[in-house]
Design a protein around this motif. Structure first.
Motif, PDB file in Angstrom:
ATOM      1  N   GLY A 130     -65.678  -7.136  -0.949  1.00 24.29           N
ATOM      2  CA  GLY A 130     -66.257  -5.844  -0.604  1.00 24.29           C
ATOM      3  C   GLY A 130     -65.283  -4.435  -0.942  1.00 24.29           C
ATOM      4  O   GLY A 130     -65.496  -3.399  -0.748  1.00 24.29           O
ATOM      5  N   TYR A 131     -63.929  -4.790  -0.998  1.00 24.45           N
ATOM      6  CA  TYR A 131     -62.854  -3.881  -1.179  1.00 24.45           C
ATOM      7  C   TYR A 131     -62.274  -3.715  -2.438  1.00 24.45           C
ATOM      8  O   TYR A 131     -62.563  -4.536  -3.310  1.00 24.45           O
ATOM      9  CB  TYR A 131     -61.693  -4.066  -0.227  1.00 24.45           C
ATOM     10  CG  TYR A 131     -62.105  -4.287   1.253  1.00 24.45           C
ATOM     11  CD1 TYR A 131     -62.498  -2.991   2.062  1.00 24.45           C
ATOM     12  CD2 TYR A 131     -61.717  -5.399   1.735  1.00 24.45           C
ATOM     13  CE1 TYR A 131     -62.917  -3.156   3.383  1.00 24.45           C
ATOM     14  CE2 TYR A 131     -62.132  -5.489   3.246  1.00 24.45           C
ATOM     15  CZ  TYR A 131     -62.642  -4.503   4.011  1.00 24.45           C
ATOM     16  OH  TYR A 131     -62.907  -4.468   5.277  1.00 24.45           O
ATOM     17  N   THR A 132     -61.498  -2.650  -3.021  1.00 20.15           N
ATOM     18  CA  THR A 132     -61.207  -2.372  -4.278  1.00 20.15           C
ATOM     19  C   THR A 132     -59.875  -2.319  -4.184  1.00 20.15           C
ATOM     20  O   THR A 132     -59.184  -1.359  -3.406  1.00 20.15           O
ATOM     21  CB  THR A 132     -61.717  -0.966  -4.848  1.00 20.15           C
ATOM     22  OG1 THR A 132     -63.245  -1.260  -5.238  1.00 20.15           O
ATOM     23  CG2 THR A 132     -61.188  -0.791  -6.285  1.00 20.15           C
ATOM     24  N   ILE A 133     -59.039  -3.090  -4.790  1.00 15.99           N
ATOM     25  CA  ILE A 133     -57.642  -3.016  -5.294  1.00 15.99           C
ATOM     26  C   ILE A 133     -57.228  -1.903  -6.281  1.00 15.99           C
ATOM     27  O   ILE A 133     -57.783  -2.497  -7.491  1.00 15.99           O
ATOM     28  CB  ILE A 133     -56.863  -4.142  -5.267  1.00 15.99           C
ATOM     29  CG1 ILE A 133     -57.085  -5.129  -4.115  1.00 15.99           C
ATOM     30  CG2 ILE A 133     -55.444  -4.057  -5.574  1.00 15.99           C
ATOM     31  CD1 ILE A 133     -56.669  -6.577  -4.154  1.00 15.99           C
ATOM     32  N   PRO A 134     -56.873  -0.730  -6.187  1.00 19.04           N
ATOM     33  CA  PRO A 134     -56.808   0.053  -7.522  1.00 19.04           C
ATOM     34  C   PRO A 134     -55.795  -0.461  -8.482  1.00 19.04           C
ATOM     35  O   PRO A 134     -54.828  -1.231  -8.288  1.00 19.04           O
ATOM     36  CB  PRO A 134     -56.266   1.342  -6.898  1.00 19.04           C
ATOM     37  CG  PRO A 134     -56.603   1.335  -5.423  1.00 19.04           C
ATOM     38  CD  PRO A 134     -56.503  -0.006  -5.029  1.00 19.04           C
ATOM     39  N   LYS A 135     -55.908  -0.182  -9.569  1.00 20.13           N
ATOM     40  CA  LYS A 135     -55.194  -0.293 -10.873  1.00 20.13           C
ATOM     41  C   LYS A 135     -53.697   0.200 -10.504  1.00 20.13           C
ATOM     42  O   LYS A 135     -53.510   1.247  -9.891  1.00 20.13           O
ATOM     43  CB  LYS A 135     -55.611   0.178 -12.039  1.00 20.13           C
ATOM     44  CG  LYS A 135     -54.681   0.210 -13.247  1.00 20.13           C
ATOM     45  CD  LYS A 135     -55.219   0.678 -14.440  1.00 20.13           C
ATOM     46  CE  LYS A 135     -54.440   0.576 -15.823  1.00 20.13           C
ATOM     47  NZ  LYS A 135     -54.835   1.367 -16.807  1.00 20.13           N
ATOM     48  N   GLY A 136     -52.590  -0.517 -10.687  1.00 18.75           N
ATOM     49  CA  GLY A 136     -51.221  -0.130 -10.485  1.00 18.75           C
ATOM     50  C   GLY A 136     -50.847  -0.261  -9.128  1.00 18.75           C
ATOM     51  O   GLY A 136     -49.556  -0.485  -8.873  1.00 18.75           O
ATOM     52  N   TRP A 137     -51.653  -0.761  -8.019  1.00 19.40           N
ATOM     53  CA  TRP A 137     -51.111  -1.055  -6.840  1.00 19.40           C
ATOM     54  C   TRP A 137     -50.406  -2.529  -6.708  1.00 19.40           C
ATOM     55  O   TRP A 137     -50.836  -3.397  -7.756  1.00 19.40           O
ATOM     56  CB  TRP A 137     -52.347  -1.126  -5.834  1.00 19.40           C
ATOM     57  CG  TRP A 137     -52.710   0.254  -5.125  1.00 19.40           C
ATOM     58  CD1 TRP A 137     -52.587   1.246  -5.908  1.00 19.40           C
ATOM     59  CD2 TRP A 137     -52.754   0.542  -3.918  1.00 19.40           C
ATOM     60  NE1 TRP A 137     -53.142   2.508  -5.119  1.00 19.40           N
ATOM     61  CE2 TRP A 137     -53.245   1.765  -3.814  1.00 19.40           C
ATOM     62  CE3 TRP A 137     -52.974  -0.135  -2.708  1.00 19.40           C
ATOM     63  CZ2 TRP A 137     -53.689   2.667  -2.867  1.00 19.40           C
ATOM     64  CZ3 TRP A 137     -53.544   0.291  -1.709  1.00 19.40           C
ATOM     65  CH2 TRP A 137     -53.726   1.705  -1.524  1.00 19.40           C
ATOM     66  N   ALA A 138     -49.604  -2.648  -6.010  1.00 22.08           N
ATOM     67  CA  ALA A 138     -48.824  -3.976  -5.647  1.00 22.08           C
ATOM     68  C   ALA A 138     -49.616  -4.667  -4.827  1.00 22.08           C
ATOM     69  O   ALA A 138     -50.399  -4.390  -3.893  1.00 22.08           O
ATOM     70  CB  ALA A 138     -47.493  -3.984  -4.972  1.00 22.08           C
ATOM     71  N   ILE A 139     -49.483  -5.991  -5.014  1.00 17.19           N
ATOM     72  CA  ILE A 139     -50.334  -7.116  -4.294  1.00 17.19           C
ATOM     73  C   ILE A 139     -49.236  -8.197  -3.906  1.00 17.19           C
ATOM     74  O   ILE A 139     -48.848  -8.788  -4.551  1.00 17.19           O
ATOM     75  CB  ILE A 139     -51.361  -8.012  -4.965  1.00 17.19           C
ATOM     76  CG1 ILE A 139     -52.512  -6.920  -5.628  1.00 17.19           C
ATOM     77  CG2 ILE A 139     -52.189  -9.058  -4.065  1.00 17.19           C
ATOM     78  CD1 ILE A 139     -53.441  -7.612  -6.720  1.00 17.19           C
ATOM     79  N   MET A 140     -49.332  -8.117  -2.329  1.00 19.44           N
ATOM     80  CA  MET A 140     -48.239  -9.293  -2.075  1.00 19.44           C
ATOM     81  C   MET A 140     -49.192 -10.456  -1.378  1.00 19.44           C
ATOM     82  O   MET A 140     -49.992 -10.163  -0.484  1.00 19.44           O
ATOM     83  CB  MET A 140     -47.500  -8.489  -0.586  1.00 19.44           C
ATOM     84  CG  MET A 140     -46.652  -9.572   0.079  1.00 19.44           C
ATOM     85  SD  MET A 140     -45.894  -8.900   1.526  1.00 19.44           S
ATOM     86  CE  MET A 140     -44.878  -7.858   0.910  1.00 19.44           C
ATOM     87  N   LEU A 141     -48.977 -11.614  -1.930  1.00 23.07           N
ATOM     88  CA  LEU A 141     -49.445 -12.798  -1.424  1.00 23.07           C
ATOM     89  C   LEU A 141     -48.558 -13.493  -0.517  1.00 23.07           C
ATOM     90  O   LEU A 141     -47.668 -13.922  -0.826  1.00 23.07           O
ATOM     91  CB  LEU A 141     -49.729 -13.516  -2.865  1.00 23.07           C
ATOM     92  CG  LEU A 141     -50.216 -12.926  -4.024  1.00 23.07           C
ATOM     93  CD1 LEU A 141     -50.428 -13.877  -5.033  1.00 23.07           C
ATOM     94  CD2 LEU A 141     -51.728 -12.706  -3.479  1.00 23.07           C
ATOM     95  N   VAL A 142     -49.185 -13.432   0.768  1.00 24.22           N
ATOM     96  CA  VAL A 142     -48.342 -13.879   1.760  1.00 24.22           C
ATOM     97  C   VAL A 142     -48.368 -15.250   2.055  1.00 24.22           C
ATOM     98  O   VAL A 142     -49.216 -16.009   2.807  1.00 24.22           O
ATOM     99  CB  VAL A 142     -48.512 -13.284   3.325  1.00 24.22           C
ATOM    100  CG1 VAL A 142     -47.560 -13.529   4.310  1.00 24.22           C
ATOM    101  CG2 VAL A 142     -48.801 -11.716   3.186  1.00 24.22           C
ATOM    102  N   SER A 143     -47.639 -16.104   1.102  1.00 28.02           N
ATOM    103  CA  SER A 143     -47.321 -17.615   1.164  1.00 28.02           C
ATOM    104  C   SER A 143     -46.924 -18.020   2.510  1.00 28.02           C
ATOM    105  O   SER A 143     -47.506 -19.005   3.106  1.00 28.02           O
ATOM    106  CB  SER A 143     -46.294 -18.046   0.039  1.00 28.02           C
ATOM    107  OG  SER A 143     -45.269 -17.402   0.167  1.00 28.02           O
ATOM    108  N   SER A 144     -46.105 -17.282   3.098  1.00 30.96           N
ATOM    109  CA  SER A 144     -45.473 -17.792   4.461  1.00 30.96           C
ATOM    110  C   SER A 144     -46.937 -18.118   5.578  1.00 30.96           C
ATOM    111  O   SER A 144     -46.969 -18.804   6.372  1.00 30.96           O
ATOM    112  CB  SER A 144     -44.487 -16.954   4.904  1.00 30.96           C
ATOM    113  OG  SER A 144     -44.889 -15.647   5.130  1.00 30.96           O
ATOM    114  N   ALA A 145     -47.776 -16.883   5.475  1.00 31.11           N
ATOM    115  CA  ALA A 145     -48.762 -16.790   6.382  1.00 31.11           C
ATOM    116  C   ALA A 145     -49.770 -18.142   6.217  1.00 31.11           C
ATOM    117  O   ALA A 145     -50.284 -18.906   6.903  1.00 31.11           O
ATOM    118  CB  ALA A 145     -49.706 -15.552   6.209  1.00 31.11           C
ATOM    119  N   VAL A 146     -50.085 -18.378   4.781  1.00 33.28           N
ATOM    120  CA  VAL A 146     -50.807 -19.354   4.442  1.00 33.28           C
ATOM    121  C   VAL A 146     -50.295 -20.638   4.669  1.00 33.28           C
ATOM    122  O   VAL A 146     -50.914 -21.734   5.329  1.00 33.28           O
ATOM    123  CB  VAL A 146     -51.026 -19.460   2.850  1.00 33.28           C
ATOM    124  CG1 VAL A 146     -51.674 -20.614   2.262  1.00 33.28           C
ATOM    125  CG2 VAL A 146     -51.879 -18.303   2.456  1.00 33.28           C
TER     126      VAL A 146
END
Length: 474
Positions: A366-382
């Motif tokens: 339901g959210y939008t991640i705008p073009k150009g934004w960074a995405i941090m995939l928190v592997s440590s949390a997973v």
């Protein structure tokens, strides 16, 4: 005059207020994930750098994941970032490289590894580099060439360590891993510079998460200087090897790319020097950290060490000649060893997360991640998810007996995932398995000092780990 001054002040107040509002409420063609953008220009960088003494994810991330849920927004060093600890979304993003997302790193990473250059042939170049790494450090090369050389190097290194009063494990393993890998990358061409090159790379590794302020004396500025000095040395090596009219082919990575220059237009001398830099760097830092953490965890968990030793003693007993080299079949039979390695890498996620950048608006929950934004995939949390890993902060290699491959694929990513998965993953595991084999069959150790875990936000040992290596018969 007073009226004019008041108008100027009022205008400034309005402009600053509008700027702060826009900072806190970025434009978005939809609804942004919940979160805060922090202080203008700095964002929430200072909160991210608050240290903790645990294997757990940084307090900054843990607090916000509890407050906002598995996906939230923030700002780090002036960069808008969406943080995700949602395993399904992370798995999806890993499969979208080159379509919805692209690789992205913080400022220093981008400068060191040239990630800021948007090449039109980027996908082709990435595929070439990956295939190059696999051809020299992939399974076939490991089985046919590198395994006996690696074991000989590890044995020789441990023998040297046993004659020293003490070793600082991270630096000592870094030197071994760097020397071994760079012999495969550019053979002995760098012998006159090997010590200085290695020192530069080790210094770079220590400063990678520094705040991006390029002022003389800062860690960031020093890292840039180390990078340029290392590149200068590697450029000389490339030019010298290429200019040699009667050079003997050595079969290393440098020979490979110089031969490919005849057909690949993107392979310039500058590109090759940068490629040598990148391969040299990734070949030692994560491996040396994993080996250091491994020694700490084995020292803290004698039951694990006991079962590990039993597995390797059993391998020796099955051999016709106990001192013969490790075979590929023996390596693949090291079931508990590989569980120990998996558990070490699960606990030892160095960085808080892996970074990507949105190439277009991305919809999620339901959210939008705008073009150009960074995405941090928190592997440590997973990898610390208690729903997947019971008592996640405990070092428990036996847990890997019961984990299903489908669960592991989405909740365990020490080497990334998708087409960007590390090409050196099998090499890293083989290095660690060989390191373990020599260590537990021939040596014991005494911890002298250090070994306390800290995150700031990289996971490290606060005062390093200093040990004394002893032969088992002493």
């Amino acid at each position: 005059m007073l009226t004019f001054q008041l108008c100027v002040v009022a205008l400034l107040v309005i402009c600053i207020t509008h700027w702060i509002y826009r900072w806190r409420n970025p434009k978005c063609n939809g609804i942004l994930p919940p979160g805060s953008m922090g202080i203008p220009l700095i964002g929430e960088t200072l909160q991210l750098l608050v240290p903790s003494n645990s294997f757990d994810i940084p307090p900054f991330l843990k607090t916000r994941l509890q407050r906002y849920g598995p996906i939230f927004r923030t700002n780090v060093a002036g960069r808008a970032v969406v943080v995700s600890a949602d395993p399904e979304f992370n798995h999806f993003i890993f499969q979208q490289h080159g379509r919805l997302v692209e690789s992205w790193y913080l400022d220093l990473f981008a400068k060191l590894f040239k990630q800021g250059e948007n090449r039109p042939d980027g996908a082709y170049v990435h595929k070439y580099v990956r295939n190059l790494a696999l051809s020299h450090f992939g399974v076939e090369s490991l089985k046919g060439k590198l395994l006996p050389l690696l074991e000989a190097t590890v044995r020789e290194t441990f023998s040297a360590w046993s004659n020293q009063e003490s070793i600082e494990v991270k630096d000592a393993v870094s030197a071994m891993a760097f020397n071994f890998a760079t012999r495969e990358i550019y053979s002995s061409d760098a012998e006159n510079f090997s010590q200085s090159l290695r020192d530069m790379f080790i210094s770079l590794a220590r400063g990678l998460m520094s705040f991006p302020i390029n002022i003389p004396g800062t860690t960031y500025n020093k890292c840039l200087k180390y990078h340029q000095a290392a590149l200068d040395i590697l450029s000389v090596l490339v030019k010298a090897r290429r200019a040699s009219p009667d050079r003997m082919l050595k079969g290393d990575v440098l020979d490979h790319v110089l031969e490919d220059m005849k057909s690949e237009k993107f392979l310039t001398e500058d590109f090759i020097a940068q490629l040598m830099f990148g391969l040299s760097f990734v070949s030692f830092d994560s491996i040396s950290w994993a080996a250091t953490l491994l020694i700490k965890l084995l020292g803290d968990n004698p039951l694990v060490l006991e079962e590990l030793t039993a597995e390797h003693d059993a391998i020796l007993k099955k051999r016709e000649h106990p001192n013969s080299s490790i075979t590929w079949e023996e390596y693949k039979s090291m079931t508990f060893t590989l569980q120990v390695i998996n558990e070490t890498l699960r606990l030892g996620s160095i960085t808080p997360g892996l970074l990507r950048r949105a190439r277009k608006d991305i919809q999620v929950n339901g959210y939008t991640i705008p073009k150009g934004w960074a995405i941090m995939l928190v592997s440590s949390a997973v990898q610390m998810n208690p729903d997947i890993y019971k008592d996640p902060l405990a070092f428990n290699p036996w847990r890997w007996k019961d984990l299903e491959p489908s669960v592991v694929s989405k909740n365990y990513m020490p080497f990334g995932s998708g087409i960007k998965q590390c090409a050196g993953s099998e090499y890293s595991k083989l290095f660690l398995a060989t390191f373990i084999h020599v260590l537990v069959t021939k040596y014991r150790w005494i911890k002298l000092r250090g070994g306390d875990v800290t995150r700031i936000p990289l996971l490290r040992l606060k005062n390093g780990l200093c040990i004394k290596i002893l032969e088992k018969n002493n």
